[in-house]
Write a protein that holds these residues in place. Structure first.
Motif, PDB file in Angstrom:
ATOM      1  N   ILE A 228       0.816  -1.224   0.000  1.00  0.00           N
ATOM      2  CA  ILE A 228       0.000   0.000   0.000  1.00  0.00           C
ATOM      3  C   ILE A 228       0.844   1.266   0.000  1.00  0.00           C
ATOM      4  O   ILE A 228       0.447   2.285  -0.581  1.00  0.00           O
ATOM      5  CB  ILE A 228      -0.955  -0.018   1.222  1.00  0.00           C
ATOM      6  CG1 ILE A 228      -2.100  -1.003   0.970  1.00  0.00           C
ATOM      7  CG2 ILE A 228      -1.493   1.369   1.521  1.00  0.00           C
ATOM      8  CD1 ILE A 228      -3.024  -1.171   2.148  1.00  0.00           C
ATOM      9  N   VAL A 229       2.028   1.232   0.627  1.00  0.00           N
ATOM     10  CA  VAL A 229       2.812   2.462   0.811  1.00  0.00           C
ATOM     11  C   VAL A 229       4.050   2.536  -0.072  1.00  0.00           C
ATOM     12  O   VAL A 229       4.766   3.537  -0.039  1.00  0.00           O
ATOM     13  CB  VAL A 229       3.231   2.613   2.289  1.00  0.00           C
ATOM     14  CG1 VAL A 229       2.021   2.714   3.182  1.00  0.00           C
ATOM     15  CG2 VAL A 229       4.142   1.460   2.725  1.00  0.00           C
TER      16      VAL A 229
ATOM     17  N   GLY B  93      -0.442  12.607   1.369  1.00  0.00           N
ATOM     18  CA  GLY B  93       0.700  13.186   2.064  1.00  0.00           C
ATOM     19  C   GLY B  93       0.347  13.618   3.475  1.00  0.00           C
ATOM     20  O   GLY B  93       1.122  13.407   4.411  1.00  0.00           O
ATOM     21  N   ARG B  94      -0.828  14.228   3.631  1.00  0.00           N
ATOM     22  CA  ARG B  94      -1.265  14.637   4.970  1.00  0.00           C
ATOM     23  C   ARG B  94      -1.477  13.424   5.873  1.00  0.00           C
ATOM     24  O   ARG B  94      -1.107  13.443   7.055  1.00  0.00           O
ATOM     25  CB  ARG B  94      -2.562  15.427   4.861  1.00  0.00           C
ATOM     26  CG  ARG B  94      -2.453  16.752   4.116  1.00  0.00           C
ATOM     27  CD  ARG B  94      -3.822  17.415   4.069  1.00  0.00           C
ATOM     28  NE  ARG B  94      -3.835  18.598   3.218  1.00  0.00           N
ATOM     29  CZ  ARG B  94      -4.936  19.269   2.914  1.00  0.00           C
ATOM     30  NH1 ARG B  94      -6.114  18.866   3.405  1.00  0.00           N
ATOM     31  NH2 ARG B  94      -4.877  20.330   2.125  1.00  0.00           N
ATOM     32  N   MET B  95      -2.088  12.385   5.315  1.00  0.00           N
ATOM     33  CA  MET B  95      -2.350  11.180   6.108  1.00  0.00           C
ATOM     34  C   MET B  95      -1.048  10.506   6.528  1.00  0.00           C
ATOM     35  O   MET B  95      -0.922  10.028   7.659  1.00  0.00           O
ATOM     36  CB  MET B  95      -3.227  10.219   5.299  1.00  0.00           C
ATOM     37  CG  MET B  95      -4.619  10.750   5.007  1.00  0.00           C
ATOM     38  SD  MET B  95      -5.539   9.716   3.832  1.00  0.00           S
ATOM     39  CE  MET B  95      -5.767   8.228   4.803  1.00  0.00           C
ATOM     40  N   ALA B  96      -0.078  10.476   5.614  1.00  0.00           N
ATOM     41  CA  ALA B  96       1.211   9.874   5.952  1.00  0.00           C
ATOM     42  C   ALA B  96       1.903  10.666   7.058  1.00  0.00           C
ATOM     43  O   ALA B  96       2.483  10.090   7.981  1.00  0.00           O
ATOM     44  CB  ALA B  96       2.094   9.810   4.704  1.00  0.00           C
TER      45      ALA B  96
ATOM     46  N   GLY C  16       2.748   9.440  11.026  1.00  0.00           N
ATOM     47  CA  GLY C  16       4.063   9.552  11.644  1.00  0.00           C
ATOM     48  C   GLY C  16       4.877   8.270  11.587  1.00  0.00           C
ATOM     49  O   GLY C  16       5.117   7.699  10.526  1.00  0.00           O
ATOM     50  N   GLY C  17       5.285   7.807  12.763  1.00  0.00           N
ATOM     51  CA  GLY C  17       6.146   6.643  12.857  1.00  0.00           C
ATOM     52  C   GLY C  17       5.530   5.381  12.311  1.00  0.00           C
ATOM     53  O   GLY C  17       6.246   4.510  11.793  1.00  0.00           O
ATOM     54  N   LEU C  18       4.208   5.248  12.423  1.00  0.00           N
ATOM     55  CA  LEU C  18       3.553   4.051  11.907  1.00  0.00           C
ATOM     56  C   LEU C  18       3.736   3.946  10.398  1.00  0.00           C
ATOM     57  O   LEU C  18       4.043   2.865   9.870  1.00  0.00           O
ATOM     58  CB  LEU C  18       2.059   4.076  12.262  1.00  0.00           C
ATOM     59  CG  LEU C  18       1.225   2.902  11.724  1.00  0.00           C
ATOM     60  CD1 LEU C  18       1.739   1.588  12.289  1.00  0.00           C
ATOM     61  CD2 LEU C  18      -0.250   3.099  12.080  1.00  0.00           C
ATOM     62  N   TYR C  19       3.550   5.076   9.701  1.00  0.00           N
ATOM     63  CA  TYR C  19       3.722   5.076   8.251  1.00  0.00           C
ATOM     64  C   TYR C  19       5.161   4.706   7.889  1.00  0.00           C
ATOM     65  O   TYR C  19       5.406   3.881   7.000  1.00  0.00           O
ATOM     66  CB  TYR C  19       3.374   6.453   7.684  1.00  0.00           C
ATOM     67  CG  TYR C  19       3.660   6.596   6.210  1.00  0.00           C
ATOM     68  CD1 TYR C  19       2.767   6.117   5.257  1.00  0.00           C
ATOM     69  CD2 TYR C  19       4.833   7.207   5.774  1.00  0.00           C
ATOM     70  CE1 TYR C  19       3.039   6.240   3.906  1.00  0.00           C
ATOM     71  CE2 TYR C  19       5.116   7.337   4.426  1.00  0.00           C
ATOM     72  CZ  TYR C  19       4.208   6.846   3.489  1.00  0.00           C
ATOM     73  OH  TYR C  19       4.485   6.962   2.158  1.00  0.00           O
ATOM     74  N   THR C  20       6.117   5.298   8.601  1.00  0.00           N
ATOM     75  CA  THR C  20       7.524   4.999   8.332  1.00  0.00           C
ATOM     76  C   THR C  20       7.838   3.538   8.600  1.00  0.00           C
ATOM     77  O   THR C  20       8.599   2.902   7.856  1.00  0.00           O
ATOM     78  CB  THR C  20       8.432   5.892   9.197  1.00  0.00           C
ATOM     79  OG1 THR C  20       8.089   7.264   8.982  1.00  0.00           O
ATOM     80  CG2 THR C  20       9.893   5.680   8.868  1.00  0.00           C
TER      81      THR C  20
ATOM     82  N   TYR D 206       8.267  -3.053   7.967  1.00  0.00           N
ATOM     83  CA  TYR D 206       8.193  -3.545   9.340  1.00  0.00           C
ATOM     84  C   TYR D 206       9.566  -3.915   9.906  1.00  0.00           C
ATOM     85  O   TYR D 206       9.660  -4.663  10.880  1.00  0.00           O
ATOM     86  CB  TYR D 206       7.256  -4.749   9.443  1.00  0.00           C
ATOM     87  CG  TYR D 206       5.825  -4.448   9.070  1.00  0.00           C
ATOM     88  CD1 TYR D 206       4.982  -3.768   9.926  1.00  0.00           C
ATOM     89  CD2 TYR D 206       5.309  -4.847   7.836  1.00  0.00           C
ATOM     90  CE1 TYR D 206       3.660  -3.495   9.589  1.00  0.00           C
ATOM     91  CE2 TYR D 206       3.991  -4.576   7.478  1.00  0.00           C
ATOM     92  CZ  TYR D 206       3.175  -3.902   8.360  1.00  0.00           C
ATOM     93  OH  TYR D 206       1.876  -3.628   8.012  1.00  0.00           O
ATOM     94  N   LYS D 207      10.621  -3.428   9.270  1.00  0.00           N
ATOM     95  CA  LYS D 207      11.987  -3.658   9.740  1.00  0.00           C
ATOM     96  C   LYS D 207      12.339  -5.144   9.824  1.00  0.00           C
ATOM     97  O   LYS D 207      13.219  -5.538  10.615  1.00  0.00           O
ATOM     98  CB  LYS D 207      12.195  -3.020  11.126  1.00  0.00           C
ATOM     99  CG  LYS D 207      11.960  -1.513  11.182  1.00  0.00           C
ATOM    100  CD  LYS D 207      13.092  -0.743  10.543  1.00  0.00           C
ATOM    101  CE  LYS D 207      12.941   0.758  10.748  1.00  0.00           C
ATOM    102  NZ  LYS D 207      14.028   1.523  10.100  1.00  0.00           N
ATOM    103  N   VAL D 208      11.695  -5.948   9.015  1.00  0.00           N
ATOM    104  CA  VAL D 208      11.954  -7.393   9.075  1.00  0.00           C
ATOM    105  C   VAL D 208      13.382  -7.706   8.638  1.00  0.00           C
ATOM    106  O   VAL D 208      14.061  -8.536   9.251  1.00  0.00           O
ATOM    107  CB  VAL D 208      10.936  -8.158   8.211  1.00  0.00           C
ATOM    108  CG1 VAL D 208      11.301  -9.636   8.124  1.00  0.00           C
ATOM    109  CG2 VAL D 208       9.537  -8.009   8.791  1.00  0.00           C
ATOM    110  N   ASP D 209      13.855  -7.055   7.572  1.00  0.00           N
ATOM    111  CA  ASP D 209      15.231  -7.301   7.124  1.00  0.00           C
ATOM    112  C   ASP D 209      16.224  -6.928   8.213  1.00  0.00           C
ATOM    113  O   ASP D 209      17.210  -7.644   8.435  1.00  0.00           O
ATOM    114  CB  ASP D 209      15.511  -6.496   5.854  1.00  0.00           C
ATOM    115  CG  ASP D 209      14.896  -7.133   4.621  1.00  0.00           C
ATOM    116  OD1 ASP D 209      15.382  -8.195   4.204  1.00  0.00           O
ATOM    117  OD2 ASP D 209      13.920  -6.577   4.087  1.00  0.00           O
ATOM    118  N   GLU D 210      15.963  -5.809   8.885  1.00  0.00           N
ATOM    119  CA  GLU D 210      16.847  -5.397   9.976  1.00  0.00           C
ATOM    120  C   GLU D 210      16.786  -6.397  11.131  1.00  0.00           C
ATOM    121  O   GLU D 210      17.809  -6.701  11.760  1.00  0.00           O
ATOM    122  CB  GLU D 210      16.459  -4.000  10.475  1.00  0.00           C
ATOM    123  CG  GLU D 210      16.763  -2.880   9.491  1.00  0.00           C
ATOM    124  CD  GLU D 210      15.721  -2.731   8.382  1.00  0.00           C
ATOM    125  OE1 GLU D 210      15.868  -1.825   7.546  1.00  0.00           O
ATOM    126  OE2 GLU D 210      14.759  -3.530   8.344  1.00  0.00           O
TER     127      GLU D 210
END
Length: 659
Positions: free
Chosen positions: A302-303, A561-564, A568-572, A578-582
């Motif tokens: 989606i993002v 853009g406003r919704m993103a 905040g942090g959730l969108y990032t 979901y930082k799975v690779d990290e």
């Protein structure tokens, strides 16, 4: 039928171009690569015609050519197993594969390593055909490993580019993790059944009761097979290689993500249906993994802003639907979606490649917009594919996806159905988001005169020059053919609830020892009405996804853009997958590197092995140094030592005489 010729043709093309292609003109390389796959497809069509005339008692048709491996009572053949399932896969692999070869002629026209690219592409076709036509699991495993090797070569085709080389290695290593589970499953089959030949193995497994209580042998085998399938078909937790595979040329993405490699896990599960039928826990694991993967990947898609990354996560999600179908024991539904997905996903990737080609390599959708005026053929073809994957009637994806959702509900998996419906809405949303961002509104990239000179992030060269422009006909014709298949390809599986005959179900059902769906007159009216109601739900959720994308990316393009920003942090977090690779890096990769560096290299290699060798050398050096001191060069000293030695010898002789 001489079925061995079909995989041999692309192998011959791979060998000729790989060994001699550097000396050939591009036209000859093209003729060999396309000719071998065209002949394979033509023979596949001839085989299908011959197969249609076989009586039921001659199906499956098995051809054995030689005993490949023999050890005691165990043996494995070089042979081919042709039934309805392998015939469907044969037609999909050769047909879609040939179209991708044709498209590649235009896409790779200005690239270096042209002969090498087509050699790898042909090699991939050979191994995939080996996988689907094998008459035993061991030969299937050869094809299974072979497509992993070929995908490594294709993903890392631009090997001088570090990200491409890393992506190829990531795909190869991740698949090896899954293959370890598959290999143990084969060992268990050999241990307990003594054979891997399909025609010998199925009757033996058929004698086993359903493992309804504690998990048993077949559950263990099924779960290990699932581990292998999660690697090859990019399911949780081994899906991480597939998004990075976008580093390869776009036709490679279409070949790997549409009809071939990623569907190998689905094919293996369907081929092993007797195991999963008798191991409900393993089947449930397949369904759960598939369902969770479907919604997880859809949420990431989606993002995403890279057009190929959106399609990559879409592939992972759609493969989840196929696993869901197999897990709820609707293998026909899983293979049906595999076929329709091959059409519309190959079309989506190739259309995306056409967009990238027309923009000189640009892949960021934020730098696109308004392209329907510049790329009309690509626009209409991608429109058909988008409607198909969104599950809107009468496009191909509607019939296969609707069947899977209905199977989940009617077989009692209500929670899986709910997640599947939500995922369908998300799929529709992110695909129409891609559609609107790419083709509607105003062009957001460089000015049209400079657009063609944009940096080509994934091709290592320029695909086009000047303003955004349509692709050459050698690329457009495969798009048109796939668009037609994406439109009508699902009509072979129109369900009885929609007054269809469901020919696909009738054709494949004998493979899975299940009766075909009854005719409309034999169905209960209540069940038919209920199925129609659920069809309405799935269509409504797809329309909701379309309307949401229309509102956010066409009517009010400033809102996302406003919704993103508000998220905040959730969108990032979602944007960062979901930082799975990290997480994998911290939990698995870094500890493994530290272990290798500190224990194996510094401790064992340098400390123990090198230490022993170096210590022996140092000791020999010290002894030699001491001995060297005796060599003074003084004649008096040498004479004194001779006298001392002589005296010692005389003393020893006297002592011996006294005794």
């Amino acid at each position: 039928m001489h079925l061995w010729i079909i995989p041999l043709l692309p192998l011959a093309g791979a060998a000729i171009n790989g060994l001699l292609g550097k000396r050939f003109a591009r036209g000859l390389v093209t003729t060999i690569a396309l000719g071998s796959t065209a002949l394979a497809f033509a023979m596949a069509l001839w085989v299908a015609a011959q197969f249609a005339g076989l009586p039921p008692d001659q199906i499956p048709h098995i051809e054995r050519y030689a005993t490949w491996l023999g050890a005691g009572s165990f043996s494995a053949d070089f042979g081919i197993y042709l039934d309805q399932l392998s015939l469907v896969m044969l037609l999909v692999v050769t047909g879609v594969g040939f179209l991708i070869h044709v498209y590649s002629v235009g896409y790779m026209e200005h690239e270096g390593g042209y002969y090498r690219y087509f050699s790898y592409l042909n090699l991939f076709m050979f191994f995939m055909l080996t996988l689907v036509l094998a008459n035993n699991y061991l030969l299937m495993f050869v094809g299974w490993e072979g497509v992993g090797l070929a995908s490594y070569l294709l993903i890392g085709f631009w090997f001088l580019k570090k990200s491409a080389a890393d992506a190829g290695k990531k795909a190869f290593i991740t698949n090896r993790v899954g293959d370890f589970g598959f290999l143990i499953a084969l060992f268990l089959l050999i241990k307990h059944f003594g054979t891997l030949q399909y025609d010998s193995l199925w009757p033996l497994i058929g004698k086993y009761p359903i493992e309804s209580g504690a998990a048993g042998l077949l559950t263990a085998i099924g779960l290990l097979m699932l581990v292998g399938a999660t690697g090859k078909s990019a399911q949780i937790p081994l899906y991480v290689w597939l998004p990075d595979a976008m580093e390869g040329p776009t036709p490679v993405s279409a070949l790997i993500h549409a009809a071939t490699m990623v569907t190998a896990g689905v094919y293996m599960v369907a081929r092993s249906h007797l195991v999963f039928n008798r191991a409900p826990d393993a089947a449930m694991a397949v369904a759960i993994i598939g369902t969770l993967t479907a919604i997880f990947a859809a949420s990431i898609g989606i993002v995403q802003t890279d057009i190929k990354k959106v399609l990559a996560y879409s592939t992972i999600s759609q493969l989840g639907y196929m696993f869901m179908a197999c897990g709820v024991l609707d293998y026909v539904g899983g293979i049906f979606h595999l076929v329709t997905h091959a059409f519309f996903k190959a079309l989506l990737f190739l259309a995306a490649g056409s967009v990238i080609h027309g923009l000189g390599g640009e892949q960021d959708m934020r730098n696109m917009g308004g392209l329907r005026k510049h790329l009309p053929y690509t626009f209409w073809c991608m429109t058909i594919a988008t409607f198909a994957i969104a599950g809107l009637p009468p496009f191909a994806g509607f019939f296969s996806k609707d069947r899977i959702l209905w199977s989940a509900w009617s077989n009692g998996y209500r929670s899986l159905w709910l997640i599947g419906v939500i995922t369908a809405g998300m799929t529709s949303f992110y695909m129409f988001r891609l559609w609107f961002l790419t083709f509607f509104g105003d062009y957001r990239g460089p000015n049209p005169e400079a657009a063609g000179h944009a940096h080509d992030a994934h091709a290592g060269g320029s695909h086009g020059h000047g303003a955004p422009h349509e692709s050459p006909m050698v690329m457009v014709v495969p798009l048109i053919i796939l668009a037609l298949l994406s439109f009508i390809g699902g009509w072979v599986g129109v369900p009885h609830s929609l007054k269809g005959s469901d020919h696909f179900d009738a054709f494949l059902s004998p493979v899975f020892h299940a009766p075909a769906a009854p005719a409309e007159g034999a169905q209960e009216q209540g069940e038919s009405t209920t199925e129609l109601a659920f069809t309405g739900i799935s269509v409504s959720i797809a329309l909701l996804g379309f309307l949401s994308a229309w509102w956010l990316y066409y009517k009010r393009p400033e809102l996302p853009g406003r919704m993103a920003k508000a998220a905040g942090g959730l969108y990032t977090f979602v944007l960062d997958k979901y930082k799975v690779d990290e997480l994998y890096g911290a939990v698995f990769i870094q500890p493994l590197i530290a272990l290798s560096l500190n224990v194996f290299w510094k401790g064992i290699d340098r400390g123990l092995i090198d230490g022993a060798v170096d210590g022996s050398a140092a000791g020999a050096r010290e002894v030699s140094d001491e001995m060297r001191q005796m060599q003074s060069g003084n004649i008096r000293s040498y004479a004194g030592w001779v006298a001392v030695g002589a005296a010692a010898v005389i003393a020893f002789m006297v002592w011996r005489g006294v005794r």
